[in-house]
Design a protein around this motif. Structure first.
Motif, short mmCIF file in Angstrom:
data_model
loop_
_atom_site.label_atom_id
_atom_site.label_comp_id
_atom_site.label_asym_id
_atom_site.label_seq_id
_atom_site.Cartn_x
_atom_site.Cartn_y
_atom_site.Cartn_z
N SER B 91 0.85 -1.20 0.00
CA SER B 91 0.00 0.00 0.00
C SER B 91 0.89 1.25 0.00
O SER B 91 0.62 2.21 0.71
CB SER B 91 -0.92 -0.01 1.23
N PHE B 92 1.92 1.23 -0.85
CA PHE B 92 2.84 2.37 -0.95
C PHE B 92 2.05 3.63 -1.29
O PHE B 92 1.37 3.69 -2.32
CB PHE B 92 3.88 2.08 -2.04
N ASP B 93 2.12 4.64 -0.44
CA ASP B 93 1.22 5.79 -0.64
C ASP B 93 1.93 7.14 -0.70
O ASP B 93 1.30 8.18 -0.51
CB ASP B 93 0.11 5.80 0.42
N THR B 94 3.23 7.16 -0.98
CA THR B 94 3.89 8.45 -1.22
C THR B 94 3.65 8.82 -2.68
O THR B 94 4.42 8.45 -3.58
CB THR B 94 5.40 8.34 -0.92
N HIS B 95 2.56 9.57 -2.91
CA HIS B 95 2.09 9.82 -4.28
C HIS B 95 3.22 10.26 -5.22
O HIS B 95 3.35 9.74 -6.33
CB HIS B 95 0.98 10.88 -4.28
N ALA B 96 4.03 11.20 -4.76
CA ALA B 96 5.04 11.78 -5.65
C ALA B 96 6.09 10.77 -6.09
O ALA B 96 6.71 10.92 -7.14
CB ALA B 96 5.72 12.96 -4.96
N LYS B 97 6.29 9.74 -5.30
CA LYS B 97 7.35 8.78 -5.61
C LYS B 97 6.85 7.51 -6.29
O LYS B 97 7.61 6.58 -6.54
CB LYS B 97 8.10 8.41 -4.33
N ILE B 98 5.54 7.46 -6.57
CA ILE B 98 4.99 6.24 -7.17
C ILE B 98 5.65 5.89 -8.51
O ILE B 98 6.00 4.73 -8.73
CB ILE B 98 3.44 6.34 -7.28
N ALA B 107 11.07 -3.71 -12.71
CA ALA B 107 12.29 -4.33 -13.23
C ALA B 107 12.62 -5.61 -12.45
O ALA B 107 12.90 -6.65 -13.04
CB ALA B 107 13.44 -3.34 -13.15
N LEU B 108 12.54 -5.52 -11.12
CA LEU B 108 12.89 -6.68 -10.29
C LEU B 108 11.89 -7.82 -10.45
O LEU B 108 12.27 -9.00 -10.50
CB LEU B 108 12.96 -6.26 -8.82
N ALA B 109 10.60 -7.48 -10.51
CA ALA B 109 9.58 -8.52 -10.61
C ALA B 109 9.61 -9.18 -11.98
O ALA B 109 9.37 -10.38 -12.12
CB ALA B 109 8.20 -7.93 -10.31
N LYS B 110 9.92 -8.42 -13.00
CA LYS B 110 10.06 -9.03 -14.34
C LYS B 110 11.20 -10.04 -14.32
O LYS B 110 11.10 -11.12 -14.89
CB LYS B 110 10.35 -7.94 -15.39
N GLN B 111 12.28 -9.65 -13.65
CA GLN B 111 13.45 -10.52 -13.57
C GLN B 111 13.12 -11.83 -12.84
O GLN B 111 13.54 -12.90 -13.25
CB GLN B 111 14.52 -9.77 -12.78
N SER B 112 12.36 -11.71 -11.75
CA SER B 112 12.06 -12.91 -10.95
C SER B 112 10.87 -13.67 -11.50
O SER B 112 10.56 -14.77 -11.04
CB SER B 112 11.78 -12.51 -9.50
N GLY B 113 10.16 -13.07 -12.48
CA GLY B 113 8.97 -13.71 -13.02
C GLY B 113 7.78 -13.65 -12.07
O GLY B 113 6.80 -14.38 -12.21
N LYS B 114 7.85 -12.72 -11.09
CA LYS B 114 6.76 -12.57 -10.13
C LYS B 114 5.93 -11.33 -10.46
O LYS B 114 6.33 -10.49 -11.27
CB LYS B 114 7.33 -12.46 -8.71
N LEU B 115 4.79 -11.21 -9.77
CA LEU B 115 3.88 -10.09 -10.02
C LEU B 115 3.69 -9.28 -8.74
O LEU B 115 3.46 -9.84 -7.67
CB LEU B 115 2.53 -10.65 -10.48
N SER B 116 3.81 -7.95 -8.87
CA SER B 116 3.63 -7.07 -7.72
C SER B 116 2.57 -6.03 -8.03
O SER B 116 2.69 -5.29 -9.00
CB SER B 116 4.94 -6.31 -7.41
N VAL B 117 1.50 -5.98 -7.22
CA VAL B 117 0.57 -4.88 -7.35
C VAL B 117 0.90 -3.87 -6.25
O VAL B 117 0.84 -4.19 -5.07
CB VAL B 117 -0.90 -5.32 -7.27
N ILE B 118 1.30 -2.68 -6.68
CA ILE B 118 1.73 -1.66 -5.72
C ILE B 118 0.59 -0.67 -5.45
O ILE B 118 -0.35 -0.55 -6.24
CB ILE B 118 2.97 -0.88 -6.22
N SER B 119 0.71 0.02 -4.34
CA SER B 119 -0.16 1.17 -4.02
C SER B 119 -1.64 0.83 -3.99
O SER B 119 -2.47 1.57 -4.50
CB SER B 119 0.10 2.32 -5.01
N THR B 120 -1.98 -0.33 -3.39
CA THR B 120 -3.39 -0.63 -3.18
C THR B 120 -3.83 0.01 -1.87
O THR B 120 -3.06 0.68 -1.20
CB THR B 120 -3.64 -2.16 -3.11
N GLY B 121 -5.08 -0.24 -1.49
CA GLY B 121 -5.66 0.42 -0.32
C GLY B 121 -6.78 1.32 -0.82
O GLY B 121 -7.40 1.02 -1.84
N TRP B 122 -7.03 2.43 -0.11
CA TRP B 122 -8.14 3.27 -0.60
C TRP B 122 -7.72 4.61 -1.16
O TRP B 122 -8.39 5.13 -2.05
CB TRP B 122 -9.27 3.36 0.42
N ASP B 123 -6.60 5.19 -0.72
CA ASP B 123 -6.08 6.38 -1.41
C ASP B 123 -4.59 6.47 -1.17
O ASP B 123 -4.18 6.96 -0.12
CB ASP B 123 -6.78 7.67 -0.96
#
Lengths: 325, 325
Positions: B91-98, B107-123
């Motif tokens: 739930s990464f929520d530092t808007h400016a750094k998204i 880049a890292l998840a592509k390399q590992s073949g994994k999937l990351s959904v970032i910045s979930t939550g409500w805002d």
């Protein structure tokens, strides 16, 4: 950037709404409007009208057909017909028949290699999305859907069949006090009639017995007798001046529980001055998604549940993450 | 059906919320909670605690890691670290750094073949989805986001630094009259301070000058001086009894125009008794989606914009179409 080439099938209120919505989206262009009427009768010079029978000549020239017919008789025929030649978007809203409609369109669109998103608009459509989202996030909870304030065509027709009534319109109105109870955390068991009022505006024929008309309306089974119904008598001029719009809207509310009895409420609401213009705007956004998903190689039938929101926007993924996340 | 195996990283309010949310979702099981503290200190018998340094031993045993650290220092380190081994949700929520965070994780998840959904939550998260949806449907319009009523940690900290203050909490409260104007169709230009009030509950030290404390708070630049700020003095017992919850919420409203000046309003609102428990529930729904998309072969970083809602639900596409469309 090349524009998305759109065709409209059907030129009633919804079709006219789509025509207007396309003008608000600079990444789209309207190629032609297809109608069962004589195209010459509709020609305005600005837009090309074609008889629906020549649609096949537009294969390869239209990226997405937006189907604006009704769910009772038009779409069951037109969506399968068009899906065999074009990507399509429709607003099929006969809830009980959606599964079989989906299967039929899916088979044809798979065959043609085209993509059809069925049952867009706001209910089904945006309301469905919010029901799904809220249930997925709050597995323990209660759902409420309220409709209105908006015109119900079926109830307006029922009023007009009452002897002595010259014209009339019926609004379905959500009961505000019930909504406030739910927003405050209550989860009452409610029938549709407890959630909505019915408000009627009636033009009586000259000399007609207004009290008799009122009694006939409020005691009409199925339509009004179970509801808190109000009847206002107005003049024909008032009806024209104040009741020609097609407002609608409503609310989807889920009141749920997390942890040990912690209340959490999710609410989605629409307040629409024009139901058909709004529905049209939803369809146009989904036409953009259909075009992209088709370019990516997807085919068959889909619903709003299958479309990531990023496909609805003309903005790039980078722009969306920077500006809207 | 095999359950989705979930790991939790971080055991603060959010991690505890995820633990509770998993119990509400019978298609999921909690494998272990990873912490930087001594796992023995946390052990309850019910759940397995592990030191974060042994996470690698769980490769292949956990389908999705739900990262519950803070955005300032935890997630910038933990998401990349975990994304190189596991599917993740955060739930990464530092808007400016998204944007840069996304690129790094991608880049890292592509390399590992994994999937990351970032910045979930409500805002970011549900509010972002609604901003995107409403803009795509109503290209001409004005957006409003209101937050609250909810605790602002930064403003609460500012109160506690005032001399003579023993304890305190600050609520950000949306101005109801402004919301009503927007719901009624107005589209005023509003600064954040015109949309929100600040309400402070303060425990003063014995013998402290309450009026001086009040003045210091309401005139504090950046934090309070530009806002309509109210200060209530309460006892320590009252603070404990009435202000230990973590309520929050807010509204995303878009007021737009279709056709020739037709007003259309889309509104999404949350009223949450517990901000961390709700955020956790959103993350758990997205963990389900991450697992499915990973099984389908997707990898890299994604956001809520990229996830079709059907993936959030445990129900099958057929059930969703039949029950919720």
């Amino acid at each position: 950037m090349e524009k998305i080439k759109v065709g409209i099938v059907g030129y009633g209120n919804l079709g006219r709404g789509v025509e207007k919505a396309i003008k608000q989206n600079p990444d789209m262009e309207l190629v032609a409007i297809f109608t069962r009427r004589e195209p010459e009768q509709l020609a305005t010079g600005e837009v090309k009208f074609e008889h629906i029978s020549v649609a096949e000549q537009y294969k390869g020239k239209i990226d997405v057909m937006i189907l604006c017919g009704g769910s009772a008789t038009d779409l069951p025929e037109q969506t399968p017909f068009m899906a065999s030649m074009f990507n399509t978007v429709d607003s099929f809203d006969t809830h009980a028949k959606i599964p079989e409609f989906f299967d039929q369109v899916n088979a044809l669109a798979k065959q043609s290699g085209k993509l059809s998103v069925i049952s867009t608009g706001w209910d089904p459509g945006l309301f469905s999305l919010n029901r799904l989202l809220a249930q997925a996030i709050l597995p323990e909870g209660t759902d409420y859907t309220f409709w209105g304030k908006g015109v119900s065509q079926g109830h307006s027709d029922a009023i007009r069949r009452v002897p002595g009534v010259k014209a009339g319109v019926q609004y379905t109105v959500p009961v505000q006090s019930v909504i406030e109870r739910i927003r405050a955390g209550e989860t009452p068991d409610l029938a549709t009639r407890e959630k909505h009022l019915r408000e009627c505006f009636v033009v009586a024929e000259e000399g007609a017995d207004q009290e008799a008309i009122r009694q006939t309306i409020v005691s009409m089974p199925n339509y009004f007798s179970d509801y808190d119904t109000t009847v206002h008598f107005i003049t024909e001029d008032q009806l024209k001046a104040e009741h020609q719009g097609m407002p609608h809207g409503g609310f989807v509310i889920r009141s749920g529980i997390t942890g040990e009895g912690t209340k959490q409420i999710i609410e989605f609401g629409l307040k629409l001055e024009s139901n058909p213009e709004f529905t049209a705007s939803v369809m146009v956004a989904y036409a953009r998604a259909v075009n992209r998903m088709s370019i990516e190689g997807l085919s068959g039938a889909k619903t709003v549940f299958d479309v990531p929101f990023s496909y609805l926007s003309p903005k790039s993924p980078e722009e969306l993450r920077r500006e809207l996340l």
